[in-house]
Motif scaffolding. Structure first.
Motif, mmCIF file in Angstrom:
data_model
loop_
_atom_site.group_PDB
_atom_site.id
_atom_site.type_symbol
_atom_site.label_atom_id
_atom_site.label_comp_id
_atom_site.label_asym_id
_atom_site.label_seq_id
_atom_site.Cartn_x
_atom_site.Cartn_y
_atom_site.Cartn_z
ATOM 1 N N GLU A 86 0.840 -1.212 0.000
ATOM 2 C CA GLU A 86 0.000 0.000 0.000
ATOM 3 C C GLU A 86 0.869 1.255 0.000
ATOM 4 O OE1 GLU A 86 -3.340 0.117 0.041
ATOM 5 O OE2 GLU A 86 -3.751 -2.031 0.231
ATOM 6 N N ILE A 87 1.894 1.262 0.823
ATOM 7 C CA ILE A 87 2.777 2.426 0.921
ATOM 8 C C ILE A 87 3.471 2.682 -0.415
ATOM 9 C CG2 ILE A 87 4.997 3.168 1.944
ATOM 10 C CD1 ILE A 87 2.710 3.680 3.796
ATOM 11 N N SER A 88 3.912 1.592 -1.056
ATOM 12 C CA SER A 88 4.591 1.731 -2.357
ATOM 13 C C SER A 88 3.672 2.365 -3.379
ATOM 14 C CB SER A 88 5.048 0.361 -2.871
ATOM 15 O OG SER A 88 5.852 -0.248 -1.934
ATOM 16 N N ILE A 89 2.425 1.890 -3.417
ATOM 17 C CA ILE A 89 1.454 2.436 -4.375
ATOM 18 C C ILE A 89 1.239 3.927 -4.115
ATOM 19 C CG2 ILE A 89 -1.000 2.391 -5.065
ATOM 20 C CD1 ILE A 89 0.447 0.036 -6.212
ATOM 21 N N VAL A 147 4.632 10.533 -6.521
ATOM 22 C CA VAL A 147 5.664 10.921 -7.492
ATOM 23 C C VAL A 147 4.993 11.392 -8.789
ATOM 24 C CG1 VAL A 147 7.530 10.060 -8.974
ATOM 25 C CG2 VAL A 147 7.458 9.431 -6.542
ATOM 26 N N PHE A 148 3.956 10.632 -9.217
ATOM 27 C CA PHE A 148 3.241 10.985 -10.456
ATOM 28 C C PHE A 148 2.576 12.360 -10.323
ATOM 29 C CE2 PHE A 148 -0.976 11.136 -12.437
ATOM 30 C CZ PHE A 148 -0.587 11.175 -13.772
ATOM 31 N N VAL A 149 1.908 12.564 -9.179
ATOM 32 C CA VAL A 149 1.209 13.845 -8.965
ATOM 33 C C VAL A 149 2.220 14.993 -9.011
ATOM 34 C CG1 VAL A 149 -0.104 15.214 -7.277
ATOM 35 C CG2 VAL A 149 -0.733 12.837 -7.733
ATOM 36 N N CYS A 150 3.387 14.793 -8.378
ATOM 37 C CA CYS A 150 4.427 15.834 -8.381
ATOM 38 C C CYS A 150 4.886 16.133 -9.805
ATOM 39 C CB CYS A 150 5.642 15.389 -7.550
ATOM 40 S SG CYS A 150 5.289 15.397 -5.790
#
Lengths: 289, 262
Positions: free
Chosen positions: B7-10, B16-19
């Motif tokens: 869950e944490i990895s997801i 990262v994608f949002v950034c």
């Protein structure tokens, strides 16, 4: 109007679906095409409607050769297995669609659509979209939409296959009554022999693209003929038996049934095929025992 | 424990994608002031670029509808020899680098080609003109409309079409009254994607039409020109406007879909 298929053949990608099919359906007749899935029933209807072009053969409606006419010129009504109602139109507009194409006057459209809405008991739903209707209601709307244009021939492709038993019986009664009242020549495709027996004036047994037998429903169920027809027509009412002793008029047979603890001998009335096929197992209808 | 790390990895990867999307936009918004934006939008060159972009991209959407819907219908409804080739040709401009598309159009329409000469002799000059912009934008953006419309046509129940035909409708009437209304969401999606792509087109447009202020300078070309000539404020103003356009278009579309689904 009568409808006749003369020497119709059709193949898809090298697979023959209809083989030199000849079939004549009389004016005002309720004719059932009965057969297993893949037997060519739907293709036969599609050829009649002009939705599928046959490789060979002709289609006559009345005395007119309609083989080269597109579906919109054939004056037929078609009720599809999945109802195929226009999802973006209300019940009223679905039924009125064919009338608007014929440029029928507004008042006349309202009158004729209202008549069918009442006839199929769906007046309260006339402003609803198809997605808000039950299966039985959709079926009735599809039937009304096909009938309101007063077609020469009505084609129905397993229209009740998705209905529950109760609804199916009600709609069957309604359909039979409407067909008798309008007198429209009707060709009805089904694989349900009970439905075929109830609805059909005559039944054609269609398998492997050929008509195996055409008879009145009474005759067909009394004398189904070949083992295929026997097994298909009377699948729920057959006994699997081995002949023990036979003569020209009667036979003694053994019932092959794993559920029975001991073999049971029964006498069979007049079953001439017994002697010919004494080596193999036979199928008998209950009425013949 | 394994589930926790999963869950944490997801969540981390999503962050990262949002950034990746948000940070560049944040940078655009924070490097200018409201007064500066207003000043830039009053500049005649910038205003002209905005007008040219809107004008050409809207014409491209209209032309895409006229050309794309019949092609989409053919690909969705008919089986014929060579269908795969046409289908691949439709996809080609999407995968082709826009500069390559621009170069190809420049060679075809330029004065050195027979076709370009023929057009020129009839008074039609496409290179370094608005017409050139329209052709370049159309080339790269029409596939979006065709693909979206084709998928929409293909998803329509064939029996509904057959029902219309057996009720007495011609193929054209069925197309008009059944296919188009049932495919409208796919067509709208295609229109919005085509418009966005046409507005954002740079490579092919600059190759075919050049960067002539007040004549062929579109918004994207203006961003490039101003950034390269030491006028970042003008670039940022136009870039922000494009961003607002794109975001608004997508938002309207998504809200529309949500309303229809609800």
């Amino acid at each position: 109007m009568s409808i006749e298929l003369k020497g119709i053949s059709k193949s898809y990608n090298g697979r023959t679906v209809l083989k030199n099919l000849n079939l004549k359906i009389n004016q005002g007749e309720f004719h059932v095409l009965l057969g297993p899935s893949g037997g060519g029933k739907t293709t036969t209807l599609s050829v009649m409607a002009g939705l599928v072009k046959p490789d060979r053969g002709s289609v006559f409606i009345g005395n007119k050769d309609v083989s080269n006419l597109s579906p919109d010129k054939r004056r037929i009504g078609y009720v599809f297995q999945d109802h195929a109602l226009f999802p973006h139109l209300t019940v009223f507009e679905n039924i009125a669609y064919g009338l608007r194409l014929r440029k029928v006057k507004k008042q006349e459209i309202k009158h004729r659509v209202d008549y069918y809405l009442e006839r199929i008991n769906i007046t309260n739903e006339k402003n609803k979209f198809p997605r808000h209707l039950s299966g039985g209601q959709k079926q009735r709307v599809a039937l009304a939409r096909a009938l309101v244009i007063k077609p020469d021939v009505l084609l129905m492709d397993e229209p009740m296959s998705s209905l529950d038993v109760m609804t199916k019986e009600i709609v069957q009664e309604e359909l039979k009554s409407i067909q008798q009242k309008t007198g429209v020549t009707t060709i009805y495709v089904t694989h349900d022999h009970n439905e075929a027996g109830f609805l059909g004036d005559r039944i054609s047994v269609l398998d492997n693209g050929k008509v195996n037998q055409i008879d009145s429903s009474f005759e067909l169920f009394q004398n189904p003929g070949t083992e295929f027809r026997t097994s298909f027509v009377e699948v729920k009412n057959i006994l699997d038996v081995s002949p023990v002793k036979t003569n020209s008029y009667e036979a003694t047979v053994l019932i092959n049934n794993d559920g029975l603890k001991y073999p049971v001998k029964i006498r069979v009335k007049k079953y001439p095929d017994v002697e010919r096929e004494k080596e193999g197992n036979l199928k008998l209808k209950r009425g013949q025992v | 424990m394994k589930n926790f790390f999963f869950e944490i990895s997801i969540l981390f990867i999503t962050a990262v994608f949002v950034c990746l999307i948000v940070l560049p936009m944040f940078a655009l918004f924070t490097t200018t002031s409201f007064e500066e934006l207003i000043y830039q939008f009053r500049s005649p060159v910038i205003l002209s670029a905005i007008v040219i972009s809107l004008e050409t991209s809207l014409i491209v959407v209209f032309l895409s509808l006229c050309l794309g819907i019949p092609v989409a219908y053919l690909l969705a409804m008919k089986d014929f020899r060579g269908k795969e080739i046409i289908d691949t040709l439709v996809d080609l401009p999407v995968s082709m680098p826009p500069l390559v598309a621009g170069l190809a159009l420049l060679i075809l329409l330029g004065g050195n080609s027979k076709f370009g000469n023929l057009l020129s002799s009839h008074g039609v000059d496409l290179i370094f003109s608005k017409k050139g912009i329209i052709i370049a934008q159309l080339f790269v953006s029409i596939p979006f409309l065709i693909k979206s419309t084709k998928d929409a046509f293909a998803s329509i129940n064939k029996n509904v079409i057959n029902a219309s035909l057996t009720l007495g409708a011609s193929k054209f009437h069925t197309f008009k009254t059944v296919l188009l209304p049932l495919a409208k969401n796919g067509i709208y999606t295609g229109m919005i994607m085509t418009w966005s792509r046409a507005l954002g087109e740079f490579g092919a447009t600059s190759m075919v039409a050049g960067c002539i202020p007040f004549r062929t300078e579109t918004m994207t070309v203006a961003i490039y020109q101003n950034a390269m000539t030491g006028e970042p404020a003008a670039s940022i103003a136009v870039a922000l406007l494009l961003l607002v356009f794109s975001f608004t278009l997508l938002l309207i579309f998504k809200l529309r879909i949500k309303v229809q689904a609800g």
